[in-house]
Enzyme design. Sequence first.
Site, PDB file in Angstrom:
ATOM      1  N   LYS A  26      36.086  34.869 106.843  1.00  0.00           N
ATOM      2  CA  LYS A  26      34.716  35.248 107.193  1.00  0.00           C
ATOM      3  C   LYS A  26      34.595  35.671 108.660  1.00  0.00           C
ATOM      4  O   LYS A  26      33.843  36.580 108.982  1.00  0.00           O
ATOM      5  CB  LYS A  26      33.739  34.113 106.884  1.00  0.00           C
ATOM      6  CG  LYS A  26      33.820  32.914 107.800  1.00  0.00           C
ATOM      7  CD  LYS A  26      32.773  31.879 107.409  1.00  0.00           C
ATOM      8  CE  LYS A  26      32.882  30.635 108.250  1.00  0.00           C
ATOM      9  NZ  LYS A  26      32.327  30.735 109.576  1.00  0.00           N
ATOM     10  N   THR A  27      35.349  34.998 109.550  1.00  0.00           N
ATOM     11  CA  THR A  27      35.281  35.370 110.966  1.00  0.00           C
ATOM     12  C   THR A  27      35.761  36.801 111.160  1.00  0.00           C
ATOM     13  O   THR A  27      35.174  37.572 111.932  1.00  0.00           O
ATOM     14  CB  THR A  27      36.127  34.410 111.819  1.00  0.00           C
ATOM     15  OG1 THR A  27      35.669  33.073 111.600  1.00  0.00           O
ATOM     16  CG2 THR A  27      36.005  34.739 113.293  1.00  0.00           C
ATOM     17  N   ASP A 212      26.015  33.030 111.191  1.00  0.00           N
ATOM     18  CA  ASP A 212      27.167  32.351 110.605  1.00  0.00           C
ATOM     19  C   ASP A 212      26.753  30.939 110.175  1.00  0.00           C
ATOM     20  O   ASP A 212      25.805  30.370 110.716  1.00  0.00           O
ATOM     21  CB  ASP A 212      28.294  32.284 111.644  1.00  0.00           C
ATOM     22  CG  ASP A 212      29.612  31.839 111.032  1.00  0.00           C
ATOM     23  OD1 ASP A 212      29.739  31.856 109.790  1.00  0.00           O
ATOM     24  OD2 ASP A 212      30.524  31.474 111.806  1.00  0.00           O
ATOM     25  N   GLU A 213      27.459  30.372 109.209  1.00  0.00           N
ATOM     26  CA  GLU A 213      27.199  29.004 108.718  1.00  0.00           C
ATOM     27  C   GLU A 213      25.726  28.836 108.314  1.00  0.00           C
ATOM     28  O   GLU A 213      25.072  27.846 108.641  1.00  0.00           O
ATOM     29  CB  GLU A 213      27.573  27.963 109.794  1.00  0.00           C
ATOM     30  CG  GLU A 213      28.981  28.077 110.333  1.00  0.00           C
ATOM     31  CD  GLU A 213      30.041  27.626 109.327  1.00  0.00           C
ATOM     32  OE1 GLU A 213      29.682  27.290 108.181  1.00  0.00           O
ATOM     33  OE2 GLU A 213      31.232  27.615 109.690  1.00  0.00           O
ATOM     34  N   GLN A 243      29.882  24.056 101.512  1.00  0.00           N
ATOM     35  CA  GLN A 243      30.233  23.416 102.779  1.00  0.00           C
ATOM     36  C   GLN A 243      29.004  23.006 103.585  1.00  0.00           C
ATOM     37  O   GLN A 243      29.081  22.846 104.799  1.00  0.00           O
ATOM     38  CB  GLN A 243      31.105  24.356 103.615  1.00  0.00           C
ATOM     39  CG  GLN A 243      32.451  24.667 102.970  1.00  0.00           C
ATOM     40  CD  GLN A 243      33.357  25.459 103.900  1.00  0.00           C
ATOM     41  OE1 GLN A 243      33.856  24.941 104.901  1.00  0.00           O
ATOM     42  NE2 GLN A 243      33.576  26.718 103.572  1.00  0.00           N
ATOM     43  N   ARG A 595      40.532  21.898 104.758  1.00  0.00           N
ATOM     44  CA  ARG A 595      41.052  22.076 106.118  1.00  0.00           C
ATOM     45  C   ARG A 595      42.578  22.161 106.103  1.00  0.00           C
ATOM     46  O   ARG A 595      43.190  22.585 107.070  1.00  0.00           O
ATOM     47  CB  ARG A 595      40.663  20.919 107.044  1.00  0.00           C
ATOM     48  CG  ARG A 595      39.179  20.659 107.294  1.00  0.00           C
ATOM     49  CD  ARG A 595      38.416  21.876 107.687  1.00  0.00           C
ATOM     50  NE  ARG A 595      37.818  22.499 106.510  1.00  0.00           N
ATOM     51  CZ  ARG A 595      37.308  23.709 106.479  1.00  0.00           C
ATOM     52  NH1 ARG A 595      37.346  24.454 107.560  1.00  0.00           N
ATOM     53  NH2 ARG A 595      36.769  24.196 105.380  1.00  0.00           N
TER      54      ARG A 595
END
Length: 734
Positions: A26-27, A212-213, A243, A595
């Site tokens: 996504k980044t 974002d997020e 998330q 993670r």
Amino acid sequence: MNKEQYEAVCHKDGPLLILAGAGSGKTRVITYRIAHLISKYGVKPENILAVTFTNKAAAEMKSRIRGVIGRVADKLTMSTFHSLGCRIMRANAERLGYTKDFSIYAEDDRERLLKECMHQAKVSEKEMKPYDIIRRFGDIKNRLLTPEQYEAQASSYEERVTASIYTIYEARLKKNNAVDFDDLISKPIELLRNNPDILDAYREKFKYILIDEYQDINHSQYVLISMLAEKYKNLCVVGDDDQSIYRIRGADITNILNFEQDYRNARVIRLEQNYRSTKTVLKAAHAVIKNNEGRKGKELWTENPEGEKITFYYVDDAVMESECVINQVFKLLQTTDYKLKDMAVFYRTNAQSRVVEDRFRRAGVRYKLVGGVSFYSRLEIKDILAYLRVVANPQDVMSFKRIINVPPRGIGDTTVDKLEEYAFKNSLNFIESLDKSEAMDNLKPQVKSTLKAMHDFITGLHAQKDTMPLKKIVEKLLAGTGYLEYWENDPSPQAKDRVDNVKEFVSAIAEFEEQNKEAKLSDYLNQVALMTTTDELDESQDAVTLMTIHAAKGLEFDVVFITGMDEGVFPHKNCVEEPGGIEEERRLAYVGITRARKKLYLFSAVSRMQYGTRKIGAISRFVNEIPGELIEYKGRLPLNKVQDKYINYTTKTQQQASPSSVEYADEAPAEATDYSGEEQPAGFTQGQKVKHKIMGRGKVLNTEAYGDDVRVTVVFEKHGKKVLSAKHAGLEKI
């Protein structure tokens, strides 16, 4: 890029929802989307706003964009929500009744002010805990309620008491020319609502907005972004409903779930290809998260290798758990190319870190603790920052009180009270009372002289704060107050470290000045005030990272150890009965699992010491939701000490293993006991074959009384080990 990433990058106008699974790049998508808007579509960088949740992420993203399109990227606005709010407030402070140099109170400043307000309202800490009141304040500001609005709707006794304290608290903040963290969102909304000209200017400035997020934004953040995006609706939000783990901070998952209702013509793109983890890790993560009902629905996939099985340790207690972690760390160092910095230990709450830290220290293994006492939280650094806040904002009474007798100047609490009383009676600011102290008959001449000198010193520096280099301000401050000399002459064992930390602070502010040539004192204080724990994480240091799973969001490691996988620990006992609590905990488990790039270890203990009492626990439901074929079991076998009857859910090698060959933290396993013929609760017998309408055929491993119900542990032929309710699951005996 893959097809979905490319489509997200090339989308230009109109609302866009990018559902980006963990490790799906996504980044990279956000980076290239911004670069594409500028280079392909000719959007001016100053018309782009990108918001993320940490300064570290914002800085990294801006650096990546600069690598693609060059220095023109410096013109776009890339920040956190709180940095954005702070920027809007600084630019328009007068419209809100503040000066541009207002202070931002961190948690300890906020708590000290709150306690003074409680004292003024005659509310004792036994009656209401400061932490609970601060939490209530956060909720009030998130709901964008004024003191008057909250007081009008307060119904219970606690709410009415909170309302009275809140009114005093807000008035004291304003008098101190200070705000708290929640104000950095609520105050800009107030500004934009009351000043249409400013709102329209920001809408014209930020024609393209990327968030974002998005799954982690709260109500006030949602309102702020909605206001800014209302005119052009070029809003691109990136997030993953699986998330969303910050409900405790007010995050509202419905913001992302309802995005298509808020923006009827929104385009939705799903990023489901994972580039981070092995197939095994992703299968385990999906097996857990698919049990949540409140989700959009997606399944990550990867072209990465299958990878190693997940290792699950079931051990006696937390001490043995940490022993197993450290043993595996040594084993990985000896047998693989992994370094310490490639590994991380996660836990549900900070309190769990103590046992792990103790074992790491004794073993001499380097570790870095995220969420512990940071550099900027140390006493001497907080003292200097308080001095600097007073220099920037002489109206900041709370900072003044912290340093007025540091180093000792013979000014006690009684003198401070007299100054406050004098200031109140004569309509003065606190610092003005220092200047006028000569007229106070109830102070000694020496004290008056000290107060006058302090006033002159602070106001002198304040007058030069925008013209004097930052490093020079700090050096002059240390010399003029004698603060560094004070610690150099202190005989205590901690003094040397404090001196080193003060000198390191001078280096830090000099480094900031080098990187930000035009920066002023308020800019530096902003950066420190808005810093998060992950912003201070040094990823280059070769050390194992210890952190809560909440803090691990956005990070990744080759090897991940998740400790405390017990019912009541993870999921946390406080969340079990809360509406939506288990689903949030399951999302947290999903974050922890994803993670891991290559290897994942899970740990559960038979018992743990909690509040001085040893309590027997049960294996977390999240472990039980992972198919047995993905797990390699070690340590005590989770079968009521049965080691010769377990068979189905372990590997063939383990099935044939003798008890002495089972790895158990260098100790022999517990003695085997045969329960196979004993009648268990709810009429099920260990080893009995059963059938479930969804899971199919399986075998009973264990039963356990659970209130007025019975939990039945079953190994199913196709779905692995599950824990079911005898009352509600509909198990049939075969």
